[in-house]
Design an enzyme around this catalytic site. Structure first.
Site, PDB file in Angstrom:
ATOM      1  N   HIS A   1      12.314 -22.479   9.539  1.00 20.62           N
ATOM      2  CA  HIS A   1      11.309 -23.337  10.560  1.00 20.62           C
ATOM      3  C   HIS A   1       9.881 -23.290   9.956  1.00 20.62           C
ATOM      4  CE1 HIS A   1      13.753 -22.476  14.330  1.00 20.62           C
ATOM      5  NE2 HIS A   1      14.624 -22.885  13.370  1.00 20.62           N
TER       6      HIS A   1
ATOM      7  N   CYS B   1       2.941  -3.281   3.752  1.00 18.12           N
ATOM      8  CA  CYS B   1       2.345  -1.907   4.243  1.00 18.12           C
ATOM      9  C   CYS B   1       2.975  -1.083   5.453  1.00 18.12           C
ATOM     10  CB  CYS B   1       0.687  -2.361   4.730  1.00 18.12           C
ATOM     11  SG  CYS B   1       0.861  -3.217   6.357  1.00 18.12           S
ATOM     12  N   GLY B   2       2.305  -0.157   5.764  1.00 20.70           N
ATOM     13  CA  GLY B   2       2.950   0.775   7.005  1.00 20.70           C
ATOM     14  C   GLY B   2       3.658  -0.196   7.916  1.00 20.70           C
ATOM     15  N   THR B   3       3.033  -0.991   8.675  1.00 21.92           N
ATOM     16  CA  THR B   3       3.562  -1.826   9.779  1.00 21.92           C
ATOM     17  C   THR B   3       3.650  -3.055   9.264  1.00 21.92           C
ATOM     18  OG1 THR B   3       1.480  -2.532  10.322  1.00 21.92           O
ATOM     19  CG2 THR B   3       2.050  -0.858  11.398  1.00 21.92           C
ATOM     20  N   GLY B   4       3.292  -3.645   8.167  1.00 17.44           N
ATOM     21  CA  GLY B   4       3.572  -5.032   7.737  1.00 17.44           C
ATOM     22  C   GLY B   4       2.288  -5.829   8.171  1.00 17.44           C
ATOM     23  N   ILE B   5       1.616  -5.339   9.195  1.00 15.47           N
ATOM     24  CA  ILE B   5       0.714  -6.103   9.815  1.00 15.47           C
ATOM     25  C   ILE B   5      -0.607  -6.382   9.117  1.00 15.47           C
ATOM     26  CG2 ILE B   5      -0.726  -6.393  11.919  1.00 15.47           C
ATOM     27  CD1 ILE B   5       1.159  -4.716  13.586  1.00 15.47           C
TER      28      ILE B   5
ATOM     29  N   ARG C   1      10.665 -32.152  12.821  1.00 14.81           N
ATOM     30  CA  ARG C   1       9.799 -31.375  13.673  1.00 14.81           C
ATOM     31  C   ARG C   1       9.038 -30.432  13.117  1.00 14.81           C
ATOM     32  NH1 ARG C   1      15.102 -29.544  14.761  1.00 14.81           N
ATOM     33  NH2 ARG C   1      15.292 -27.166  15.352  1.00 14.81           N
ATOM     34  N   HIS C   2       9.873 -29.414  12.334  1.00 17.57           N
ATOM     35  CA  HIS C   2       9.285 -28.483  11.490  1.00 17.57           C
ATOM     36  C   HIS C   2       8.239 -28.973  10.565  1.00 17.57           C
ATOM     37  CE1 HIS C   2      11.926 -25.721  13.622  1.00 17.57           C
ATOM     38  NE2 HIS C   2      13.031 -26.227  13.000  1.00 17.57           N
TER      39      HIS C   2
ATOM     40  N   ASP D   1       0.812  -1.170  -0.028  1.00 17.40           N
ATOM     41  CA  ASP D   1      -0.047  -0.012  -0.048  1.00 17.40           C
ATOM     42  C   ASP D   1       0.852   1.042  -0.090  1.00 17.40           C
ATOM     43  OD1 ASP D   1       0.771   0.509   2.528  1.00 17.40           O
ATOM     44  OD2 ASP D   1      -1.041   0.259   3.490  1.00 17.40           O
TER      45      ASP D   1
HETATM   46  C1  RB5 Z   1      -1.942   2.640   6.226  1.00 16.83           C
HETATM   47  O1  RB5 Z   1      -2.004   4.055   6.913  1.00 16.83           O
HETATM   48  C2  RB5 Z   1      -1.653   1.587   7.439  1.00 16.83           C
HETATM   49  O2  RB5 Z   1      -2.995   1.346   8.204  1.00 16.83           O
HETATM   50  C3  RB5 Z   1      -1.187   0.302   6.696  1.00 16.83           C
HETATM   51  O3  RB5 Z   1      -0.005   0.521   5.877  1.00 16.83           O
HETATM   52  C4  RB5 Z   1      -0.661  -0.838   7.660  1.00 16.83           C
HETATM   53  O4  RB5 Z   1      -0.066  -0.225   8.604  1.00 16.83           O
HETATM   54  C5  RB5 Z   1      -1.724  -1.671   8.278  1.00 16.83           C
HETATM   55  O5  RB5 Z   1      -1.517  -2.584   9.011  1.00 16.83           O
END
Ligand code: RB5
Length: 353
Positions: free
Chosen positions: A299, A266-270, A334-335, A209
């Site tokens: 792993h 993305c910003g955090t990758g989360i 194991r993996h 993103d």
């Molecule tokens: C976008 O502002 C931000 O929410 C997205 O890049 C990301 O961090 C979501 O997990």
């Protein structure tokens, strides 16, 4: 022994011969093949004697599904992608043996060669015999492979139980690729070139993103420089977009075998990692340093890497991507066991059991 000449519509006779420890010959998409049941030591010995083949040279296995390969081999993510892209077809792949196979024909082997032909009649035969067959070319060891039933009769009459009348495909044997190590190796050249196989095993789906657009562009440039084939699912500039819109199609392309690897950002990758992990068969790892990039391949056999553009600088992101792509799965028992448990959870959740 009398060698019966049969037609394709006499499949029940062929099945009977196989079940009675027989050796049967039929046309494949390449040359004429000789097949026996994997579970029959008597038939395997008969086959070896008919061909005058060295006893210690193992036969490839003829399979009709990924499940049959999984039951005998220890596959990595890369191996499954190769199977999705090239099987059925005229490629034989050598994979690591499943270490749980400790008895029977492959007891002493470290690797097993697999072939999955396109021919509908052979697929039906495999479905009806309900176990993998051992398959080899119809010839006396060292001689050219037969392509017509007449040739099979000329060279192997009285040594095998039956032959299906007909003519085999192109006459060019299958390409054999050793996929039991990180690097693929050609064992025998054939219809499909190594270049084509490498092209499909080195494909990377990229998606991001606006929070990681420069990172995605830098990773793309580096991967192209390294010879990877990149499919860019966007975004195409720094304007705000919702990460599921680009990440989902990229993850889907990995799940369907169109791309071997995925890198999503993305910003955090989360958000990107959560999205990718919703897709069947995806094991997406959110990584912030080089060490965990290597460990997650070793792993988890992760098939998608997630990165956070606001938490990782561009240079580090490129380095992490390179390390992740070049790190092998450990193949440790194991993996494998743990990954299989994750797969079981995914399947249970899908079927709602
Ligand atoms: C976008 O502002 C931000 O929410 C997205 O890049 C990301 O961090 C979501 O997990």
């Amino acid at each position: 022994m009398e060698t019966r000449i049969l037609r394709q519509n006499q499949m029940n006779d062929v099945l009977q011969d196989l079940h009675l420890d027989g050796v049967v010959a039929f046309p494949t998409d390449t040359v004429y093949g000789l097949a026996v049941k994997l579970s029959s030591p008597t038939a395997i010995l008969k086959l070896t004697q008919a061909k005058n083949r060295p006893l210690d040279k193992p036969y490839p296995v003829l399979v009709s599904s990924l499940e049959q390969i999984e039951s005998l081999a220890q596959l990595t993510h890369r191996d499954r992608q190769l199977i999705k892209q090239w099987m059925p077809g005229s490629v034989t792949f050598v994979f690591k043996k499943n270490p749980q196979i400790q008895s029977g024909y492959f007891a002493e082997s470290e690797t097993i060669a697999f072939r999955c032909p396109t021919d509908i009649w052979i697929k039906e035969l495999l479905d009806k015999v309900m176990e993998p067959l051992l398959l080899t070319s119809a010839n006396i060891s060292g001689d050219p492979a037969c392509v017509t039933s007449d040739e099979v009769i000329k060279h192997l009459s009285r040594k095998i139980d039956c032959v299906i009348e007909g003519h085999a495909g192109g006459g060019i044997p299958s390409t054999i690729i050793d996929a039991s190590h990180l690097d693929l190796q050609v064992i025998r050249k054939g219809e499909v070139s190594m270049n084509d196989i490498l092209k499909t095993s080195n494909t990377v789906a990229l998606a991001c993103d606006h929070g990681a657009y420069p990172h995605k562009e830098a990773i793309k440039a580096r991967l192209l420089e390294l010879g990877y084939i990149v499919e860019d699912f966007g975004t195409k500039d720094g304007a705000a977009v919702d990460y599921p819109d680009t990440v989902y199609p990229a993850a889907k392309s990995v799940s369907e075998g169109k791309n071997t690897w995925g890198i999503v950002l993305c910003g955090t990758g989360i958000g990107a990692s959560i999205t990718a992990n919703k897709v069947k068969g995806i094991r997406c790892a959110l990584v912030f340093d080089q060490e965990t990039a290597r460990i997650t391949r070793e792993h988890n056999d992760s098939n998608i890497l997630a990165l956070g553009g606001r938490l990782t600088d561009v240079q580090t992101a490129v380095k992490i991507a390179e390390i992740w792509l070049s790190s092998p799965f450990s193949n440790d028992e194991r993996h494998i066991r743990r990954i299989n448990k994750v797969k079981d959870i995914e399947n249970k959740e899908k079927t709602g059991e």
